[in-house]
Design a protein around this motif. Structure first.
Motif, PDB file in Angstrom:
ATOM      1  N   LEU A 115       0.857  -1.391  -0.001  1.00  0.00           N
ATOM      2  CA  LEU A 115      -0.080  -0.093  -0.071  1.00  0.00           C
ATOM      3  C   LEU A 115       0.746   1.407   0.064  1.00  0.00           C
ATOM      4  N   VAL A 116       1.895   1.263   0.673  1.00  0.00           N
ATOM      5  CA  VAL A 116       2.862   2.426   0.839  1.00  0.00           C
ATOM      6  C   VAL A 116       3.453   2.562  -0.336  1.00  0.00           C
ATOM      7  N   GLY A 117       3.968   1.379  -1.134  1.00  0.00           N
ATOM      8  CA  GLY A 117       4.538   1.643  -2.352  1.00  0.00           C
ATOM      9  C   GLY A 117       3.560   2.284  -3.564  1.00  0.00           C
ATOM     10  N   HIS A 118       2.446   1.877  -3.530  1.00  0.00           N
ATOM     11  CA  HIS A 118       1.353   2.374  -4.337  1.00  0.00           C
ATOM     12  C   HIS A 118       1.393   3.814  -4.249  1.00  0.00           C
ATOM     13  N   VAL A 119       1.096   4.304  -3.172  1.00  0.00           N
ATOM     14  CA  VAL A 119       1.023   5.817  -2.907  1.00  0.00           C
ATOM     15  C   VAL A 119       2.220   6.640  -3.225  1.00  0.00           C
ATOM     16  N   LEU A 120       3.307   5.964  -3.050  1.00  0.00           N
ATOM     17  CA  LEU A 120       4.631   6.805  -3.221  1.00  0.00           C
ATOM     18  C   LEU A 120       4.871   6.737  -4.807  1.00  0.00           C
ATOM     19  N   ALA A 121       4.382   5.738  -5.481  1.00  0.00           N
ATOM     20  CA  ALA A 121       4.566   5.642  -6.912  1.00  0.00           C
ATOM     21  C   ALA A 121       3.869   6.611  -7.472  1.00  0.00           C
ATOM     22  N   LEU A 165      12.089   9.013  -0.817  1.00  0.00           N
ATOM     23  CA  LEU A 165      11.144   8.362  -0.885  1.00  0.00           C
ATOM     24  C   LEU A 165      11.178   7.111   0.002  1.00  0.00           C
ATOM     25  N   ALA A 166      12.375   6.484   0.045  1.00  0.00           N
ATOM     26  CA  ALA A 166      13.080   5.318   0.850  1.00  0.00           C
ATOM     27  C   ALA A 166      12.904   5.704   2.426  1.00  0.00           C
ATOM     28  N   ASP A 167      13.116   6.998   2.756  1.00  0.00           N
ATOM     29  CA  ASP A 167      12.940   7.468   4.317  1.00  0.00           C
ATOM     30  C   ASP A 167      11.344   7.736   4.346  1.00  0.00           C
ATOM     31  N   ILE A 168      10.669   8.253   3.403  1.00  0.00           N
ATOM     32  CA  ILE A 168       9.141   8.363   3.568  1.00  0.00           C
ATOM     33  C   ILE A 168       8.733   6.863   3.857  1.00  0.00           C
ATOM     34  N   ALA A 169       9.105   5.892   3.005  1.00  0.00           N
ATOM     35  CA  ALA A 169       8.372   4.850   3.214  1.00  0.00           C
ATOM     36  C   ALA A 169       8.705   3.919   4.800  1.00  0.00           C
ATOM     37  N   CYS A 170      10.143   4.200   4.917  1.00  0.00           N
ATOM     38  CA  CYS A 170      10.545   3.737   6.394  1.00  0.00           C
ATOM     39  C   CYS A 170       9.766   4.318   7.463  1.00  0.00           C
ATOM     40  N   LEU A 171       9.626   5.527   7.332  1.00  0.00           N
ATOM     41  CA  LEU A 171       8.662   6.525   8.531  1.00  0.00           C
ATOM     42  C   LEU A 171       7.400   6.060   8.648  1.00  0.00           C
ATOM     43  N   ALA A 172       6.859   5.959   7.239  1.00  0.00           N
ATOM     44  CA  ALA A 172       5.460   5.636   7.131  1.00  0.00           C
ATOM     45  C   ALA A 172       5.044   4.168   7.685  1.00  0.00           C
ATOM     46  N   LEU A 173       6.084   3.266   7.418  1.00  0.00           N
ATOM     47  CA  LEU A 173       5.990   1.763   7.743  1.00  0.00           C
ATOM     48  C   LEU A 173       5.907   1.728   9.290  1.00  0.00           C
ATOM     49  N   SER A 174       6.790   2.532   9.681  1.00  0.00           N
ATOM     50  CA  SER A 174       6.946   2.294  11.426  1.00  0.00           C
ATOM     51  C   SER A 174       5.813   3.003  12.097  1.00  0.00           C
ATOM     52  N   GLN A 175       4.773   3.520  11.394  1.00  0.00           N
ATOM     53  CA  GLN A 175       3.594   4.234  12.143  1.00  0.00           C
ATOM     54  C   GLN A 175       2.456   3.088  11.753  1.00  0.00           C
ATOM     55  N   LEU A 176       2.665   2.134  10.806  1.00  0.00           N
ATOM     56  CA  LEU A 176       1.632   1.302  10.614  1.00  0.00           C
ATOM     57  C   LEU A 176       1.775  -0.226  11.219  1.00  0.00           C
ATOM     58  N   GLU A 209       1.474  11.059   4.988  1.00  0.00           N
ATOM     59  CA  GLU A 209       1.641  12.635   5.164  1.00  0.00           C
ATOM     60  C   GLU A 209       2.629  12.937   6.181  1.00  0.00           C
ATOM     61  N   ASN A 210       2.462  12.024   7.196  1.00  0.00           N
ATOM     62  CA  ASN A 210       3.183  12.479   8.705  1.00  0.00           C
ATOM     63  C   ASN A 210       4.447  12.305   8.384  1.00  0.00           C
ATOM     64  N   ALA A 211       4.943  11.312   7.473  1.00  0.00           N
ATOM     65  CA  ALA A 211       6.323  10.949   7.166  1.00  0.00           C
ATOM     66  C   ALA A 211       6.844  12.166   6.186  1.00  0.00           C
ATOM     67  N   GLU A 212       6.195  12.678   5.471  1.00  0.00           N
ATOM     68  CA  GLU A 212       6.398  13.587   4.270  1.00  0.00           C
ATOM     69  C   GLU A 212       6.776  14.634   5.285  1.00  0.00           C
ATOM     70  N   SER A 213       6.153  15.104   6.180  1.00  0.00           N
ATOM     71  CA  SER A 213       6.249  16.358   6.990  1.00  0.00           C
ATOM     72  C   SER A 213       7.668  16.297   7.689  1.00  0.00           C
ATOM     73  N   MET A 214       8.000  15.060   8.277  1.00  0.00           N
ATOM     74  CA  MET A 214       9.130  14.918   8.624  1.00  0.00           C
ATOM     75  C   MET A 214      10.738  15.202   7.754  1.00  0.00           C
ATOM     76  N   ILE A 215      10.290  14.500   6.483  1.00  0.00           N
ATOM     77  CA  ILE A 215      11.235  14.661   5.507  1.00  0.00           C
ATOM     78  C   ILE A 215      11.456  16.267   4.981  1.00  0.00           C
ATOM     79  N   ALA A 240       6.477  10.911  -6.459  1.00  0.00           N
ATOM     80  CA  ALA A 240       7.656  10.350  -7.317  1.00  0.00           C
ATOM     81  C   ALA A 240       8.135  11.459  -8.077  1.00  0.00           C
ATOM     82  N   SER A 241       7.636  12.586  -8.417  1.00  0.00           N
ATOM     83  CA  SER A 241       8.322  13.697  -9.027  1.00  0.00           C
ATOM     84  C   SER A 241       8.916  14.467  -8.101  1.00  0.00           C
ATOM     85  N   ASN A 242       8.444  14.661  -6.911  1.00  0.00           N
ATOM     86  CA  ASN A 242       8.912  15.798  -5.871  1.00  0.00           C
ATOM     87  C   ASN A 242      10.045  15.311  -4.895  1.00  0.00           C
ATOM     88  N   TYR A 243      10.108  13.935  -4.816  1.00  0.00           N
ATOM     89  CA  TYR A 243      11.323  13.714  -3.923  1.00  0.00           C
ATOM     90  C   TYR A 243      12.289  12.670  -4.574  1.00  0.00           C
TER      91      TYR A 243
END
Length: 121
Positions: free
Chosen positions: A14-20, A33-44, A76-82, A25-28
Motif C-alpha cells: 500500500l505504501v509503495g502504491h501511494v509513493l509511486a 522516498l525510501a525515508d518516507i517509506a520507512c517512516l510511514a511503515l514504522s507508524q503502521l 503525510e506524517n512521514a512527508e512532513s518529517m522529510i 515520485a516527481s517531487n522527491y
C-alpha cells in the motif's frame, strides 16, 4: 522457505502504491522516498501475508479503505518529517531517547491476526 520471498508485509504494498503516484515520485529523490517509506511503515501495524490475492479476497472492502486511509495519513506524517529534515542541521538538535517504550497489548487482534487453532485449556 525464504521468508523474504514467501512472506511480505501487505502495508509495504500500500505504501509503495501511494509513493509511486506523481505527487511523490516527481517531487522527491529515491533517498527521500525510501525515508518516507520507512517512516510511514514504522507508524503502521504490519500485516504479514503470503499471497495478496488470497488476503484481498477475504478482506472486506470497507477494511481495505480503512487501511488505505491509514497509509495515506502515515505517509503525510512521514512527508512532513522529510520536509523538516533535521539531518540538514544536525548540530542544532539534542537526540531524544525513550527509555520506556509503550506498546498497547490490550488492543483486540484483527481477524487476520487471530490464531487459526485456539489452545484449549
Amino acid at each position: 522457505m525464504q521468508i523474504s520471498v514467501d512472506v511480505h508485509n501487505y502495508m509495504e504494498t500500500l505504501v509503495g502504491h501511494v509513493l509511486a503516484d506523481d505527487p511523490y515520485a516527481s517531487n522527491y529523490s529515491n533517498e527521500q522516498l525510501a525515508d518516507i517509506a520507512c517512516l510511514a511503515l514504522s507508524q503502521l501495524r504490519p500485516i504479514y501475508i503470503r499471497h495478496d490475492i488470497d488476503f484481498l479476497s477475504a478482506l472486506p472492502e470497507s477494511r481495505l479503505i480503512i487501511l488505505k486511509n491509514y497509509t495515506k495519513t502515515a505517509i503525510e506524517n512521514a512527508e512532513s518529517m522529510i520536509q523538516k529534515d533535521r539531518r540538514a542541521r544536525r548540530g542544532d538538535d539534542v537526540p531524544v531517547m525513550f527509555s520506556h517504550p509503550r506498546f498497547d497489548d490490550d488492543v483486540e487482534l484483527e481477524w487476520f491476526e487471530k490464531p487459526l487453532i485456539q489452545n484449549e485449556k
